[in-house]
Design an enzyme around this catalytic site. Structure first.
Site, PDB file in Angstrom:
ATOM      1  N   ILE A  78      -3.601 -28.981  -4.071  1.00 37.89           N
ATOM      2  CA  ILE A  78      -5.036 -29.312  -4.062  1.00 37.89           C
ATOM      3  C   ILE A  78      -5.610 -29.370  -2.644  1.00 37.89           C
ATOM      4  CG2 ILE A  78      -4.934 -30.507  -6.296  1.00 37.89           C
ATOM      5  CD1 ILE A  78      -5.265 -33.180  -4.776  1.00 37.89           C
TER       6      ILE A  78
ATOM      7  N   TYR B  28      -4.722 -45.583   2.945  1.00 36.26           N
ATOM      8  CA  TYR B  28      -4.578 -45.049   1.582  1.00 36.26           C
ATOM      9  C   TYR B  28      -5.829 -45.361   0.750  1.00 36.26           C
ATOM     10  CZ  TYR B  28      -3.066 -44.991  -3.334  1.00 36.26           C
ATOM     11  OH  TYR B  28      -2.999 -44.786  -4.690  1.00 36.26           O
TER      12      TYR B  28
ATOM     13  N   LYS C  54      -8.602 -42.747  -0.842  1.00 39.93           N
ATOM     14  CA  LYS C  54      -8.899 -42.689  -2.286  1.00 39.93           C
ATOM     15  C   LYS C  54     -10.387 -42.953  -2.539  1.00 39.93           C
ATOM     16  CE  LYS C  54      -6.376 -42.357  -5.358  1.00 39.93           C
ATOM     17  NZ  LYS C  54      -5.932 -41.138  -6.103  1.00 39.93           N
TER      18      LYS C  54
END
Ligand SMILES: NC(=O)c1ccc[n+]([C@@H]2O[C@H](COP(=O)([O-])OP(=O)(O)OC[C@H]3O[C@@H](n4cnc5c(N)ncnc54)[C@H](OP(=O)(O)O)[C@@H]3O)[C@@H](O)[C@H]2O)c1
Length: 283
Positions: free
Chosen positions: A39, A125, A129
């Site tokens: 991706i 992280y 996200k």
């Protein structure tokens, strides 16, 4: 009508259980993962995304501590990668179920987070996200962002296995943090919930986790009681572990919207733990 579903990140902990749940539901299921499907590469996503009713994006950079020193890698997958997936889905009329996390919140609340609460991630992280969520929303199209937390499942390293293995191989005492509270969620239960979301054609943002809440210390205590009762568990503080990434203290997600959509609650974390321990042969 038989739904066609692409599971992105199908070899991961959640993706593998989701592919199985989709098959059980009678969906035509296509699994995609590294190295063929990446991706991070828009052209790869554009060329390899099959024409499906739903794409479920379980592909992610999930190494929370490593992300602190690998910001670019984390954002390449979780933010730009999610954007590429959303762009392709929007252009091709594919519904997107994008998986996100409680780590977009700072965990300073004392009541469960609802979907419209302000996100404020503590670490890289969570920031990556959150950027992924924003990209999915900005792209428009038919999307459902499903936030979840503290997953455990057969196809990935997880807390339940780590505790159960340690008990079986070495025994106690165990030292476990008591200042991080969440709702540990079994990937099989979450996968069944995702199947429901697709059948109901839901859109927007939704929180889906196990029912109930516990600290990692309480969770470890419950695992010990099932696997090797009597072993000692000692509560410690997160600061004693010295991990690179900060984690939210209280990041329980409110499942009310999910319940109003499906008319039933998610299984509890204790039910998830019992089912998983049986599946792995620990009890
Ligand atoms: N685990 C948790 O506690 C938790 C909690 C809340 C939310 N989530 C979210 O739930 C989702 C699934 O998590 P998980 O625990 O199942 O993660 P996982 O086990 O790490 O699975 C992620 C999968 O995505 C693949 N992947 C990584 N980079 C990719 C790329 N560039 N292109 C295509 N595939 C790629 C991984 O392959 P490799 O293994 O080869 O890298 C792996 O198969 C993620 O969105 C995660 O952020 C997880």
């Amino acid at each position: 009508m038989r739904l066609r579903v692409a599971v992105l990140g199908c070899n991961g902990m959640l993706g593998s259980d989701l592919a199985k749940a989709c098959n059980r539901a009678g969906f035509e299921t296509i699994g995609l993962d590294l190295p063929e499907f990446d991706i991070r590469d828009f052209n790869n996503v554009r060329s390899n995304m099959p024409q499906v009713d739903w794409a479920v994006n379980c592909a992610a950079y999930t190494k929370v501590d490593d992300a602190e020193s690998h910001r670019q890698e984390a954002f390449a997958v979780n933010a730009e990668g999610a954007h590429s997936v959303a762009r392709v889905c929007e252009r091709r009329g594919i519904r997107l179920l994008h998986v996100s996390t409680d780590y977009i919140f700072d965990g300073r609340r004392t009541r469960p987070y609802v979907e419209k609460d302000h996100p404020d991630p503590l670490g890289v992280y969570g920031a990556s996200k959150l950027q992924g969520e924003k990209s999915v929303r900005a792209e428009g199209g038919h999307f459902l962002v499903a936030r979840t937390q503290s997953l455990f499942g057969r196809n990935g390293p997880n807390f339940v296995r780590a505790i159960a293995k340690k008990l079986v191989e070495k025994g106690g005492p165990l030292r476990v943090v008591d200042d991080q509270v969440s709702a540990p969620t079994y990937t099989v239960h979450l996968a069944e919930a995702f199947v429901q979301m697709m059948k109901l054609s839901k859109e927007g943002i939704v929180h889906i986790t196990a029912s109930g809440e516990c600290s990692w210390f309480e969770f470890a205590r419950a695992i010990v009681d099932r696997v090797k009762p009597g072993e000692e568990v000692i509560p410690i503080k997160s600061s004693e572990l010295g991990r690179p990434a900060p984690r939210p203290g209280y990041s329980v997600l409110d499942n009310s919207l999910y319940i109003s959509w499906t008319k039933h609650p998610m299984p509890t974390w204790q039910e998830g733990m019992d089912a998983y321990l049986k599946e792995e042969g620990f009890v």
